[in-house]
Design an enzyme around this catalytic site. Structure first.
Site, mmCIF file in Angstrom:
data_model
loop_
_atom_site.group_PDB
_atom_site.id
_atom_site.type_symbol
_atom_site.label_atom_id
_atom_site.label_comp_id
_atom_site.label_asym_id
_atom_site.label_seq_id
_atom_site.Cartn_x
_atom_site.Cartn_y
_atom_site.Cartn_z
ATOM 1 N N ARG A 447 0.810 -1.209 0.000
ATOM 2 C CA ARG A 447 0.000 0.000 0.000
ATOM 3 C C ARG A 447 0.849 1.267 0.000
ATOM 4 O O ARG A 447 1.769 1.420 0.796
ATOM 5 C CB ARG A 447 -0.936 0.006 1.207
ATOM 6 N N HIS A 477 4.407 -10.940 1.763
ATOM 7 C CA HIS A 477 5.000 -9.962 2.672
ATOM 8 C C HIS A 477 6.315 -10.457 3.258
ATOM 9 O O HIS A 477 6.974 -9.734 4.010
ATOM 10 C CB HIS A 477 3.991 -9.663 3.791
ATOM 11 N N ARG A 603 4.923 -2.118 19.425
ATOM 12 C CA ARG A 603 5.021 -0.706 19.093
ATOM 13 C C ARG A 603 3.650 -0.050 18.935
ATOM 14 O O ARG A 603 3.405 1.037 19.432
ATOM 15 C CB ARG A 603 5.803 -0.522 17.794
#
Length: 720
Positions: A447, A477, A603
Site C-alpha cells: 500500500r 510480505h 510498538r
C-alpha cells in the site's frame, strides 16, 4: 456494484469481526446455539480485549507525545508532529475507509472484541480523534514558539513588514496568480472532484443576492511555504495558503467574500486489485496502474479545515461531499506538513545541527578476515545484522558478489518495498545480465508503494530477471532471499530471513533484523517456498520455517502451549508491531493463567489488556517510541534451550491468514544471546518505555532515576 463488493470482501480479510456471522448452519437451532456461544465468548473476551481502532489511536498519541519531549531536538519534534498527521491520514484512508465499506455490505456485524456495532465504533473513534487534534495544536504551538526563539519564523499576515508585503505582492503577481485555477460553482460549473489530500482555498461568495462557492486549488508547482528575504541567520517564511487567502477579493473580482477557509478532503484509499471485471490473462502490473488512478476518486471519509466553517458553507460542503458533521475536523496546525523535511536546507548548517539528531553512520560488520569473500564467510558463519545500528552493506555486498561468482546458479527474492534508489536492483540486474537465474517476486500491492514497485519491476524485467507478482488471494510480505550455489557436485544454499524490507532508506530509519545462514534444511525449505509460491500453492508444511497462511498460527500456538506445559517455569518474549488476532490473544491468556511469565514489546496496535486479574496478570506489555521506528519481529519461547524465531509477521489476522509470511529460527547461541541482550535492554526497568495498564491506557516510565534510551544506547554500543 461488483467492484464495491469485492473491495469490501478484501477489507473483511483485514478485520477480526468477519467471523461473527460466518459459518452458520442452515438449522435454526444450530444457528442459535452458535450465536449464543459467540456472545458468551465476546463477553469473556471483553475482560481482556480492546477495540483495534482505539488502540491504534493510542499508538499515534504516543508518537505525538514525542513532540512535547524537550530532550528531542527541536526540528525532530516538528517532524513527530508531521508523522502524527501522516499516520492519521492513513488511518482514515485505510481503516475508516474499509470499515465504512464493510458496513455497507454487512451492517449487522459487530466488533468481536468489544461487541460494538459499526455506529458505536465510529462514535468512539471520532470522540477519541477530536482531543488528538487539540493536543497536536498544543504541540505545534509549543514547537513554533521555540523555533521563533531560535530565529525560525512561520509568519502570519499580521507579522509582515511593509517590505514583506511588497515582496509578497510581487511574488503573487509574477509567480502565483498566473498558475491559479479559481472556479465558481454554479449551473455552468458543477462542483468538481476534490483530490485526496490536496488543499483547496474555499470562499463563500455573494453576487446579486445569490451565494455560491469559490474554489482555488493550491498549485502543485509552487512550494507550500514561501521564504521571505532575511538577514543574518534568521529564517522567515509564510504558507502559500495564507497568501492566496489574502488575495481572494482579487481572485473573485465580481463577488463579495462572505467567508473563506482552507480545506483538505481525505478519501477512502483501500483499493483492491483482485476485484471482478478484469480479464484473467491481464497483467496485474497494468491493472494496478489503473487502480492507482481510482484511489484519488473513492468516497470522502474526512474533511479538515483550518477554522470552523460558517453554517452555510458547512452545510453546502457536507451535502456535496456526502459526509456528516462527525468527520469535519478543525486544525490550527498546517493541513499539509510536507515542508518540514526541506526546512533544514534554509537554516544555517551549524544552527540546524543543534535542532536535529546527531548524524550517525551504521557500523560495517562483521569484518571479513583478510582474503575471505562474503559467500565464503556466510557459508561458514551465521550472520545477524541489526539495522540501523549495523549497515545493510554486508547484505548488498553479498548479493553483488553473488552476481559475479561462477559458483552461483540462481538468486531468488521476495520484494515488498524498495527505496527510490536501490543498489539491490542494480546487483540483481547485473546477476541476470551475467546469466544467473534471477527470480524476483515483486508484490505490487504494497500500500502506497504500488507505483514505485511497478517501476522497479519493469526495470528488473528489462534486465532479464524473471519477475512475478505474487498470488491473487495473498499478499507476499515475506523478506526472503535464497542464493543457490554449486559446490563440486552438491548444491549449497545461503538464505536470508528478515523482519524488514530490502529497503536501503528505511534500513537507516527502522530497527530490523536480517539473518543470513547456510543451514541446509533452512535453505531447502526456502527453495521449496519459492517453488510453491510460483505455482500458487500455500498449504505446504516445512521442516524449519514457519509460513503463513498454512502453519504460522499453528506453530506459534504450539510454541505457546509448550510453555504452558512448563507452567511457572515457562517464559515468552514477543516483539512485534501489532497484536490483533483473537486466537493468539486467547492462547497468550491461557499461558498467563498457567503462570507463564510473558513480556511483549508492541510498538503499535495492541488489542489485549495486560495485568487483568484471572486473565492476563502474568503479561506485561510495553511500547517503545523513539528516533527509529521499532519494526523487528522476534518470537522467543523458553529460557533453557529457547526456541527463537525472526519473522516478517505481526500477530494480526491479516498476516496469519491473508499473507505469505516467513519466520525462521536463530540456531546460533551467540546470535541468540545478542538478540536477548537487546530484548532485556528494552524491557529494563530504567529504559524509557510506555507501559500498558490493565484498563488499556499507557504510562511513560520510568518516572524517576536514571532514564536509558534503548535506541541511543544501541547506537553508542555500535559506535564503540
Amino acid at each position: 456494484m461488483a467492484e464495491k463488493n469485492s473491495r469490501i470482501r478484501k477489507a473483511l480479510e483485514h478485520t477480526d469481526i468477519s467471523s461473527v456471522e460466518a459459518g452458520y448452519g442452515t438449522d435454526a437451532e444450530e444457528k442459535a446455539t452458535r450465536k449464543a456461544a459467540e456472545e458468551r465468548m465476546r463477553k469473556l473476551r471483553s475482560n481482556y480485549m480492546l477495540n483495534r481502532e482505539l488502540s491504534w489511536l493510542k499508538f499515534n498519541e504516543r508518537v505525538l507525545e514525542e513532540a512535547f519531549d524537550e530532550k528531542n531536538p527541536l526540528l525532530e519534534r516538528l517532524r513527530f508532529i508531521s508523522i502524527f498527521g501522516t499516520n492519521l491520514d492513513e488511518f482514515f484512508m485505510v481503516r475508516i475507509g474499509s470499515l465504512l465499506d464493510i458496513q455497507l455490505m454487512r451492517p449487522k456485524l459487530v466488533d468481536s472484541k468489544t461487541g460494538w456495532t459499526f455506529d458505536e465504533q465510529f462514535s468512539h473513534v471520532y470522540d477519541a480523534v477530536r482531543p488528538l487534534y487539540k493536543r497536536r495544536d498544543e504541540a505545534y504551538e509549543l514547537v513554533e514558539a521555540a523555533l521563533r526563539k531560535n530565529g525560525v519564523y512561520n509568519l502570519e499576515l499580521e507579522d509582515l513588514t511593509k517590505d514583506d508585503h511588497a515582496f509578497i505582492r510581487k511574488f503573487y503577481d509574477t509567480a502565483i496568480a498566473p498558475v491559479l485555477s479559481p472556479q465558481v460553482v454554479d449551473a455552468h460549473h458543477p462542483f468538481p472532484h476534490l483530490i485526496n489530500k490536496k488543499p483547496y482555498v474555499v470562499a463563500w461568495l455573494k453576487h446579486d443576492n445569490h451565494t455560491m462557492l469559490g474554489l482555488v486549488p493550491l498549485p502543485d508547482d509552487i512550494p507550500y511555504t514561501v521564504f521571505l528575504p532575511s538577514g543574518g541567520e534568521t529564517v522567515r517564511y509564510i504558507r502559500l495558503s495564507r497568501i492566496i487567502l489574502s488575495f481572494l477579493s482579487e481572485t473573485f473580482p465580481n463577488f463579495k467574500v462572505l467567508d473563506s477557509n482552507l480545506i483538505c478532503v481525505t478519501r477512502n484509499a483501500d483499493i483492491d486489485p483482485t476485484q471482478e471485471g478484469y480479464d484473467v490473462d491481464e497483467d496485474i502490473r497494468y491493472r494496478m496502474k489503473r487502480l492507482l488512478k481510482r484511489r484519488q476518486r473513492l468516497a470522502p471519509v474526512r474533511l479538515d479545515c483550518i477554522k470552523p466553517l460558517s453554517p452555510a458553507l458547512e452545510e453546502y460542503l457536507l451535502t456535496k461531499l456526502g459526509i456528516t458533521k462527525d468527520v469535519v475536523f478543525y486544525s490550527k496546525t498546517p493541513l499539509v506538513m510536507n515542508y518540514v523535511g526541506g526546512l533544514t536546507k534554509h537554516i544555517p548548517e551549524q544552527k540546524a545541527a543543534l535542532m536535529l539528531y546527531t548524524p550517525f553512520d551504521p557500523v560495517h560488520t562483521p569484518k571479513l578476515p583478510e582474503g575471505m569473500c562474503y559467500l565464503e564467510y556466510v557459508s561458514e558463519n551465521d550472520v545477524l545484522l541489526s539495522y540501523p545500528y549495523e549497515s545493510m552493506d554486508f547484505l548488498l555486498n553479498l548479493i553483488k558478489e553473488a552476481a559475479e561468482d561462477p559458483s552461483v546458479l540462481s538468486i531468488r527474492i521476495t520484494i515488498y518495498r524498495l527505496s527510490s534508489k536501490s543498489k539491490l536492483v542494480d546487483y540483481l540486474s547485473r546477476a541476470a545480465e551475467n546469466g544467473k537465474d534471477v527470480s524476483v517476486l515483486m508484490e505490487l500491492r504494497a500500500r502506497f508503494d504500488e507505483e514505485n514497485n511497478i517501476n522497479w519491476s519493469e526495470r528488473l524485467e528489462d534486465a532479464g530477471c524473471q519477475v512475478s507478482y505474487g498470488l491473487d488471494s495473498y499478499k507476499v510480505h515475506s523478506k526472503l532471499c535464497l542464493i543457490t550455489r554449486r559446490i563440486g557436485t552438491e548444491l549449497a544454499y545461503i538464505t536470508h530471513i528478515g523482519t524488514g524490507n530490502f529497503n536501503e532508506t528505511t534500513a537507516r530509519l527502522y530497527t530490523d533484523l536480517s539473518l543470513l545462514t547456510a543451514d541446509k534444511e533452512i535453505g531447502s525449505d526456502a527453495a521449496e517456498v519459492f517453488r510453491n509460491v510460483g505455482v500458487n500453492y500455500t498449504d505446504a508444511r516445512y521442516r524449519r520455517l514457519w509460513a503463513s497462511p498454512a502453519t504460522m498460527r499453528m506453530n506459534i500456538i504450539k510454541a505457546i502451549e509448550d510453555q504452558i506445559d512448563r507452567g511457572k517455569k515457562g517464559r515468552i518474549i514477543i516483539k512485534i508491531n501489532a497484536l490483533t488476532d483473537s486466537e493468539l490473544i486467547d492462547a497468550l491468556v491461557r499461558a498467563s493463567q498457567a503462570g507463564v511469565k510473558i513480556d511483549m514489546i508492541i510498538r503499535g496496535i495492541c488489542c489485549m489488556k495486560p495485568g487483568v486479574k484471572g486473565f492476563t496478570e502474568n503479561i506485561r506489555i510495553i511500547s517503545i517510541i523513539g528516533r527509529f521506528l521499532e519494526h523487528s519481529r522476534i518470537y522467543w519461547f523458553g529460557e533453557k534451550d529457547p526456541v527463537v524465531y525472526l519473522s516478517s509477521a505481526d500477530f494480526m489476522t491479516r498476516n496469519l491468514d491473508s499473507r505469505v509470511e516467513i519466520a525462521g529460527p536463530i540456531d546460533n547461541e551467540d546470535l541468540r544471546a545478542k538478540v536477548r541482550r537487546d530484548l532485556d535492554l528494552m524491557l529494563g526497568e530504567q529504559t524509557r518505555r510506555w507501559e500498558m495498564e490493565p484498563e488499556g491506557t499507557y504510562c511513560l516510565l520510568p518516572t524517576s532515576g536514571e532514564v536509558i534510551d534503548s535506541q541511543k544506547f544501541q547506537l553508542e554500543v555500535a559506535r564503540d
